[in-house]
Design a protein around this motif. Structure first.
Motif, mmCIF file in Angstrom:
data_model
loop_
_atom_site.group_PDB
_atom_site.id
_atom_site.type_symbol
_atom_site.label_atom_id
_atom_site.label_comp_id
_atom_site.label_asym_id
_atom_site.label_seq_id
_atom_site.Cartn_x
_atom_site.Cartn_y
_atom_site.Cartn_z
ATOM 1 N N SER A 34 0.710 -1.145 -0.085
ATOM 2 C CA SER A 34 0.031 -0.015 -0.018
ATOM 3 C C SER A 34 0.940 1.147 0.017
ATOM 4 O O SER A 34 1.978 1.240 0.434
ATOM 5 N N SER A 35 0.324 2.212 -0.639
ATOM 6 C CA SER A 35 1.187 3.580 -0.654
ATOM 7 C C SER A 35 -0.033 4.528 -0.853
ATOM 8 O O SER A 35 -1.031 4.428 -0.983
ATOM 9 N N PRO A 36 0.503 5.731 -0.367
ATOM 10 C CA PRO A 36 -0.682 6.944 -0.202
ATOM 11 C C PRO A 36 -1.584 7.061 -1.541
ATOM 12 O O PRO A 36 -2.634 7.436 -1.558
ATOM 13 N N ASP A 37 -0.945 6.727 -2.723
ATOM 14 C CA ASP A 37 -1.581 7.064 -3.991
ATOM 15 C C ASP A 37 -2.372 5.554 -4.651
ATOM 16 O O ASP A 37 -2.721 5.757 -5.406
ATOM 17 N N GLY A 38 -1.971 4.645 -3.977
ATOM 18 C CA GLY A 38 -2.636 3.272 -4.620
ATOM 19 C C GLY A 38 -1.729 2.097 -3.979
ATOM 20 O O GLY A 38 -1.689 2.193 -2.936
ATOM 21 N N LEU A 39 -1.277 1.245 -4.953
ATOM 22 C CA LEU A 39 -0.512 0.115 -4.691
ATOM 23 C C LEU A 39 1.064 0.343 -5.361
ATOM 24 O O LEU A 39 0.982 0.615 -6.378
ATOM 25 N N GLN A 40 1.884 -0.149 -4.671
ATOM 26 C CA GLN A 40 3.260 -0.198 -5.106
ATOM 27 C C GLN A 40 3.537 -1.344 -5.765
ATOM 28 O O GLN A 40 3.522 -2.579 -4.984
ATOM 29 N N ALA A 41 3.930 -1.701 -7.041
ATOM 30 C CA ALA A 41 4.475 -3.080 -7.444
ATOM 31 C C ALA A 41 5.910 -2.869 -8.056
ATOM 32 O O ALA A 41 6.307 -1.759 -8.616
ATOM 33 N N THR A 42 6.447 -4.049 -7.991
ATOM 34 C CA THR A 42 7.745 -4.399 -8.316
ATOM 35 C C THR A 42 8.018 -5.538 -9.134
ATOM 36 O O THR A 42 7.165 -6.327 -9.144
ATOM 37 N N GLY A 43 9.149 -5.484 -9.631
ATOM 38 C CA GLY A 43 9.655 -6.500 -10.482
ATOM 39 C C GLY A 43 10.969 -6.365 -11.070
ATOM 40 O O GLY A 43 11.719 -5.454 -10.776
ATOM 41 N N THR A 44 11.304 -7.259 -12.202
ATOM 42 C CA THR A 44 12.785 -7.156 -12.708
ATOM 43 C C THR A 44 12.485 -7.111 -14.327
ATOM 44 O O THR A 44 11.430 -7.726 -14.855
#
Length: 130
Positions: A34-44
């Motif tokens: 969760s982040s203030p603006d939505g969801l944080q997604a990560t990857g490579t």
């Protein structure tokens, strides 16, 4: 003889014009935060030479507001293609632009790496809050 040569030539073709080279890929981590603006997604990702563009889409269930469609913001984030495995991070925001006031639970998502002549994606990934 001519037919056999033509068949052999067809099977040795390079494949569809939009298929990525075998060594280029992108992943989407299953844990989103969760982040203030939505969801944080990560990857490579791995691509060689030039740039690529990242687009991520997801469908996340919520506690009380049904399923929400999310897309990466900003869309088409530029990724540098260095020939090495690199990481990416992007914010997923509701596609309708409205804030979500209840917690997300789980869902699915896909990351796509767009190149000038081809694209590759992570396939559908099960997502959860991590």
């Amino acid at each position: 003889m001519f037919a056999a040569a033509a068949a052999a030539t067809m099977t040795l073709g390079t494949g569809p014009a939009n298929a990525a080279p075998e060594d280029e890929f992108i992943t989407l981590n299953s844990a989103v935060t969760s982040s203030p603006d939505g969801l944080q997604a990560t990857g490579t990702y791995l691509c060689d030479g030039g740039i690529g563009y990242l687009d991520v889409s997801a469908q996340m269930a919520t506690s009380g507001s049904g399923t929400i469609q999310l897309t990466s913001s900003p869309p088409g984030l530029t990724l540098q293609c260095t020939g090495r495995v690199e990481t990416w991070s992007v914010t997923l925001k509701p596609s309708n632009g409205l804030p979500v006031l209840v917690p997300y639970t789980e869902g699915t998502g896909t990351a796509q790496l767009n190149r000038k002549y081809w694209k590759t994606n992570s396939g559908q990934v099960l997502l959860h809050l991590g």
